[in-house]
Design a protein around this motif. Structure first.
Motif, PDB file in Angstrom:
ATOM      1  N   ARG A  73       0.813  -1.220   0.000  1.00 55.71           N
ATOM      2  CA  ARG A  73       0.000   0.000   0.000  1.00 55.71           C
ATOM      3  C   ARG A  73       0.849   1.274   0.000  1.00 55.71           C
ATOM      4  O   ARG A  73       0.319   2.373  -0.142  1.00 55.71           O
ATOM      5  CB  ARG A  73      -0.887   0.028   1.248  1.00 55.71           C
ATOM      6  N   ARG A  88       2.585  -2.443 -13.953  1.00 57.34           N
ATOM      7  CA  ARG A  88       1.701  -3.391 -13.251  1.00 57.34           C
ATOM      8  C   ARG A  88       2.455  -4.684 -13.006  1.00 57.34           C
ATOM      9  O   ARG A  88       3.365  -5.046 -13.762  1.00 57.34           O
ATOM     10  CB  ARG A  88       0.432  -3.643 -14.067  1.00 57.34           C
ATOM     11  N   GLN A 109      -3.328 -12.013  -8.599  1.00 55.81           N
ATOM     12  CA  GLN A 109      -4.038 -10.768  -8.858  1.00 55.81           C
ATOM     13  C   GLN A 109      -3.058  -9.741  -9.414  1.00 55.81           C
ATOM     14  O   GLN A 109      -1.864  -9.800  -9.141  1.00 55.81           O
ATOM     15  CB  GLN A 109      -4.687 -10.216  -7.583  1.00 55.81           C
ATOM     16  N   VAL A 110      -3.590  -8.806 -10.174  1.00 54.34           N
ATOM     17  CA  VAL A 110      -2.770  -7.733 -10.730  1.00 54.34           C
ATOM     18  C   VAL A 110      -2.807  -6.532  -9.801  1.00 54.34           C
ATOM     19  O   VAL A 110      -3.867  -6.179  -9.267  1.00 54.34           O
ATOM     20  CB  VAL A 110      -3.272  -7.328 -12.134  1.00 54.34           C
ATOM     21  N   ILE A 111      -1.652  -5.915  -9.595  1.00 55.34           N
ATOM     22  CA  ILE A 111      -1.574  -4.634  -8.903  1.00 55.34           C
ATOM     23  C   ILE A 111      -1.127  -3.605  -9.935  1.00 55.34           C
ATOM     24  O   ILE A 111      -0.051  -3.723 -10.516  1.00 55.34           O
ATOM     25  CB  ILE A 111      -0.578  -4.670  -7.731  1.00 55.34           C
ATOM     26  N   ASP A 112      -1.983  -2.631 -10.165  1.00 55.73           N
ATOM     27  CA  ASP A 112      -1.664  -1.584 -11.144  1.00 55.73           C
ATOM     28  C   ASP A 112      -1.929  -0.181 -10.612  1.00 55.73           C
ATOM     29  O   ASP A 112      -1.858   0.795 -11.352  1.00 55.73           O
ATOM     30  CB  ASP A 112      -2.433  -1.801 -12.443  1.00 55.73           C
ATOM     31  N   GLU A 115      -5.889   1.248  -5.753  1.00 62.16           N
ATOM     32  CA  GLU A 115      -7.091   0.465  -5.472  1.00 62.16           C
ATOM     33  C   GLU A 115      -6.803  -1.037  -5.499  1.00 62.16           C
ATOM     34  O   GLU A 115      -7.230  -1.778  -4.603  1.00 62.16           O
ATOM     35  CB  GLU A 115      -8.195   0.813  -6.469  1.00 62.16           C
ATOM     36  N   SER A 116      -6.103  -1.502  -6.519  1.00 63.05           N
ATOM     37  CA  SER A 116      -5.795  -2.930  -6.595  1.00 63.05           C
ATOM     38  C   SER A 116      -4.817  -3.331  -5.490  1.00 63.05           C
ATOM     39  O   SER A 116      -4.906  -4.436  -4.939  1.00 63.05           O
ATOM     40  CB  SER A 116      -5.240  -3.284  -7.976  1.00 63.05           C
ATOM     41  N   ASP A 118      -4.693  -1.983  -2.482  1.00 65.51           N
ATOM     42  CA  ASP A 118      -5.512  -2.060  -1.271  1.00 65.51           C
ATOM     43  C   ASP A 118      -6.282  -3.378  -1.210  1.00 65.51           C
ATOM     44  O   ASP A 118      -6.394  -3.999  -0.150  1.00 65.51           O
ATOM     45  CB  ASP A 118      -6.502  -0.891  -1.232  1.00 65.51           C
ATOM     46  N   ALA A 119      -6.816  -3.796  -2.357  1.00 66.18           N
ATOM     47  CA  ALA A 119      -7.596  -5.032  -2.390  1.00 66.18           C
ATOM     48  C   ALA A 119      -6.717  -6.240  -2.070  1.00 66.18           C
ATOM     49  O   ALA A 119      -7.116  -7.139  -1.315  1.00 66.18           O
ATOM     50  CB  ALA A 119      -8.246  -5.196  -3.761  1.00 66.18           C
ATOM     51  N   VAL A 120      -5.514  -6.278  -2.635  1.00 72.38           N
ATOM     52  CA  VAL A 120      -4.591  -7.379  -2.370  1.00 72.38           C
ATOM     53  C   VAL A 120      -4.167  -7.375  -0.903  1.00 72.38           C
ATOM     54  O   VAL A 120      -4.165  -8.416  -0.241  1.00 72.38           O
ATOM     55  CB  VAL A 120      -3.358  -7.271  -3.294  1.00 72.38           C
ATOM     56  N   GLU A 123      -6.938  -8.655   1.345  1.00 67.19           N
ATOM     57  CA  GLU A 123      -7.135 -10.101   1.265  1.00 67.19           C
ATOM     58  C   GLU A 123      -6.071 -10.840   2.077  1.00 67.19           C
ATOM     59  O   GLU A 123      -6.362 -11.828   2.746  1.00 67.19           O
ATOM     60  CB  GLU A 123      -7.103 -10.554  -0.194  1.00 67.19           C
TER      61      GLU A 123
END
Length: 281
Positions: A73, A88, A109-112, A115-116, A118-120, A123
């Motif tokens: 993050r 990414r 999962q992709v981090i780009d 927002e992505s 934060d989601a990773v 989880e």
């Protein structure tokens, strides 16, 4: 090599290297062979393989999880992410203990962007903590390798990030698993955790950092970041993730045992020997 540096120095190195779209920094690890097949392009396919053996106490497990989540993050991580050609990465996170005990906590999962990321991170943090018996670094590597072919992404690099606080004591010898992964163009980096004094009860060894250097890591630009201070646990994880995404190779690299003529400084069967001497099996 065993390497420690502040996160600020890493980010400065990334910026100085001038990593912009379509260009690779001069001290980056070489990319793997192209396997273009219409899949999504990413800069790195990164596997985070995290030790949850009983030698890790609950506090260490919690701090370890928090370290990965906070690093993903962070502003430094985001800044580094955007310096890559694609901006990414693809990442998966699993926990391991014995040779047959690996559990995927977060599938690929992709981090780009924020927002992505934060989601990773969420989880990873929301999964229940667990502990299990034995320590099989070789099992973790063997489990990780097929995961690269099971995801829909095409990365310029493929990296396994192994963290743990003890030597291999279960499954095949760690060097066999390491060499098999390196032959496939995979880089293995290490995060040896040495925040406690070696203990008979937990099968620890001295010089775990040297063990990781000579027996665990491998591939172009492979490196070790050692954690010897619990207070710097999160910073070490932060530094290592930024390094892996940036693809930087530390200066003065020490070659893994497979690439050197001299024998390893710590026996690569140290963990197996301790287990055999203690329990005879």
């Amino acid at each position: 090599m065993r390497w420690w540096v502040s996160i600020g120095a890493v980010v400065a190195a990334v910026t100085t290297a001038g990593m912009v779209a379509g260009m690779a920094a001069p001290n980056r690890a070489p990319p793997i062979a192209d396997r273009s097949d219409g899949t999504s392009e990413v800069d790195v396919e990164l596997i985070l393989a995290v030790d949850v053996s009983y030698s890790m106490d609950v506090d260490e497990l919690a701090v370890q999880r928090e370290g990965y989540a906070e690093a993903l993050r962070s502003a430094d991580f985001m800044k580094t992410l955007k310096t890559g050609p694609n901006g990414r990465i693809a990442v998966t996170y699993f926990e391991w203990a014995a040779a047959g005990d690996q559990k995927i906590i977060m599938a690929w999962q992709v981090i780009d962007g924020p927002e992505s990321a934060d989601a990773v991170a969420a989880e990873i943090m929301n999964a229940p903590l667990r502990r299990a018996s034995r320590t099989s670094i070789s099992g973790a590597i063997a489990f990780a390798v097929p995961l690269f072919d099971q995801n829909p992404y095409h990365g310029l690099r493929r990296v396994i990030d192994i963290s743990g606080d003890g030597p291999n004591n279960n499954g095949e010898p760690v060097t066999l698993a390491r060499d098999a992964a390196v032959e496939k163009g995979i880089v293995i980096n290490g995060l040896p955790i040495m925040v406690k004094e070696p203990s008979y009860s937990t099968m620890d060894i001295e010089n775990l950092d040297l063990y990781y250097e000579d027996c665990v890591i491998g591939g172009p630009g492979a490196f070790v970041v050692t954690i010897k201070d619990r207070a710097k646990f999160k910073e070490a994880i932060h530094t290592k993730l930024v390094m892996e995404v940036a693809g930087l190779t530390p200066p003065g690299r020490i070659l893994p045992a497979a690439d050197r003529e001299q024998p390893p400084r710590v026996s690569c069967l140290a963990g197996e020997k301790i287990w055999q001497d203690r329990w005879g099996r």
